[in-house]
Design an enzyme around this catalytic site. Structure first.
Site, short mmCIF file in Angstrom:
data_model
loop_
_atom_site.label_atom_id
_atom_site.label_comp_id
_atom_site.label_asym_id
_atom_site.label_seq_id
_atom_site.Cartn_x
_atom_site.Cartn_y
_atom_site.Cartn_z
N GLU A 87 0.83 -1.22 0.00
CA GLU A 87 0.00 0.00 0.00
C GLU A 87 0.86 1.26 0.00
O GLU A 87 0.55 2.23 -0.69
CB GLU A 87 -0.95 0.00 1.21
CG GLU A 87 -2.19 -0.86 1.05
CD GLU A 87 -1.91 -2.34 1.18
OE1 GLU A 87 -0.81 -2.70 1.62
OE2 GLU A 87 -2.80 -3.14 0.83
N HIS A 98 -9.47 -5.59 11.38
CA HIS A 98 -10.12 -5.55 10.07
C HIS A 98 -11.55 -5.05 10.13
O HIS A 98 -12.34 -5.28 9.21
CB HIS A 98 -10.08 -6.95 9.42
CG HIS A 98 -8.71 -7.35 8.97
ND1 HIS A 98 -8.40 -8.59 8.49
CD2 HIS A 98 -7.56 -6.64 8.92
CE1 HIS A 98 -7.13 -8.66 8.18
NE2 HIS A 98 -6.59 -7.49 8.43
#
Ligand SMILES: *[C@@H]1O[C@H](CO)[C@@H](O)[C@H](O)[C@H]1NC(C)=O
Length: 374
Positions: A97, A166
């Protein structure tokens, strides 16, 4: 599903040249599969068609991220796009990322319009330096000479049983930062109209989707399906009008607020449900007008309570409408704790429809709370 239909249609249409007319025909063909009175599309199809139309309309728009190409997106939002636009415009990135987000921001400073997909916004924590320090600041620090027309998109928020790392909501983190626009769609109409606007916008937009909404279908009008359809940034939508209590919500919680409003209706309480759509800028004026009418406010969000979206809305309402409030403002949020993995605890950590109903009743003085019914 959308991609498959679109592919078949491209293959079977005389001439078969790709582009907008075929896309529109594909959307209409898909719609005719639902031969009920109202047309319905899923949120993932709404996002897919928005990406497809904006890529067809502007060759500088491209999509990049993990698994967006060959695999057509972890949630199939980019279905059919690699086949249609090729690997130069639908770019499969390595699992990094921090790397690919930096490349995206650089590309947006040099005349391209990247859409960076995060498989989830939890992974964008790796890239937040580029979003906050580069994307959000460059227009200001270049004295307006450089625009950063980039969209960061992907799912955020709790899904089901994905644990503390998450399940996070990103809305209040990004919406505290000047230089960013932050959108959170609920319905297919929101998803289509807001994504198309985000891609055309000259500034960086953080576009917060929800995993559990991708497969939900919503009715859409012909206007929403038109390729010119866009929704303005900074404008909320009144999903349901009411005079007794204002309920603000965004993303999946709009559905919860609407369910709560149905229950309240049976008790002769008319809730006004506001779908925020835009978290930054926030439509303070619409919230202001609603609270001046109802004199009561309940905010609903899945994120943490401290310094949350609800906290900002409550502060704004107290500043503007102190004299109009007939009850204390009420905040419904996720628990102030890391998300538990166990399903029973996860449910307890998240707002439920009955929490919204109870808060609205409290605000309307229909039910006096006891110590255990918080
Ligand atoms: C709220 O409404 C009042 C009265 O119309 C107006 O003076 C004020 O500027 C409004 N505030 C916002 C934030 O829109």
């Amino acid at each position: 599903m959308f991609g498959i239909i679109s592919h078949k249609l491209v293959a079977s249409t005389a001439g078969g040249s790709p582009g907008q007319p075929i896309l529109r025909a594909a959307v209409l063909a898909m719609m005719s599969n639902y031969s009920t009175a109202t047309k319905q599309i899923m949120v993932r199809e709404a996002l897919n068609s928005a990406l497809d139309e904006e890529m067809a309309a502007d060759p500088t728009v491209f999509l990049m991220g993990e698994e967006v190409g060959e695999y057509e997106g972890a949630y199939k939002v980019s279905k059919g796009l690699l086949r249609k636009y090729g690997p130069q415009r639908v770019v499969d990135t390595p699992i990094t990322e921090a790397g690919f987000t930096g490349i995206g921001v650089g590309a947006s400073c040099h005349g391209l319009r990247p859409i960076v997909e995060f498989m989830t916004f939890n992974f964008a924590m790796q890239a937040i330096d580029h979003i906050i320090n580069s994307a959000a600041k460059t227009n200001y620090m270049s004295a307006g000479n450089i625009n950063v027309p980039i969209v960061f998109r992907g799912p955020n928020g709790p899904a089901a049983g994905v644990g503390a790392q998450h399940s996070q909501i990103s809305s209040h983190w990004y919406s505290s930062c000047p230089g960013l626009k932050v959108l959170a769609p609920y319905s297919s109409e929101d998803a289509r109209g807001l994504l198309k606007t985000a891609i055309r916008d000259p500034d960086p937009v953080v576009f917060l989707e929800n995993e559990l909404l991708y497969g939900e279908s919503f009715p859409v009008s012909d206007e929403v399906l038109d390729s010119s359809f866009c929704l303005p940034i900074g404008k909320a939508k009144i999903e349901k009008e009411g005079k007794d209590v204002t309920i603000t919500a965004f993303s999946r919680m709009v559905g919860y607020a609407l369910k709560a409003a149905e229950i309240l209706e049976k008790e002769d309480l008319e809730a006004e449900v506001i779908n925020l759509r835009s978290i930054r800028p926030l439509d303070r004026s619409l919230i202001n007008n609603s609270v001046r009418k109802t004199n009561r406010l309940v905010t609903v969000e899945e994120g943490f309570p401290q310094h949350g979206v609800g906290a900002e809305i409550c502060a704004s309402v107290v500043e503007e409408n102190f004299n109009y409030l007939d009850a204390p403002v009420e905040r419904i949020s996720g628990a102030d704790a890391p998300m538990p993995y166990a399903a029973n605890l996860e449910r307890l950590a998240l707002p439920q429809v009955e929490d919204v109903v109870r808060a609205a009743r409290r605000a309307c003085y229909r039910s006096v709370p006891t110590a255990t019914t918080a």
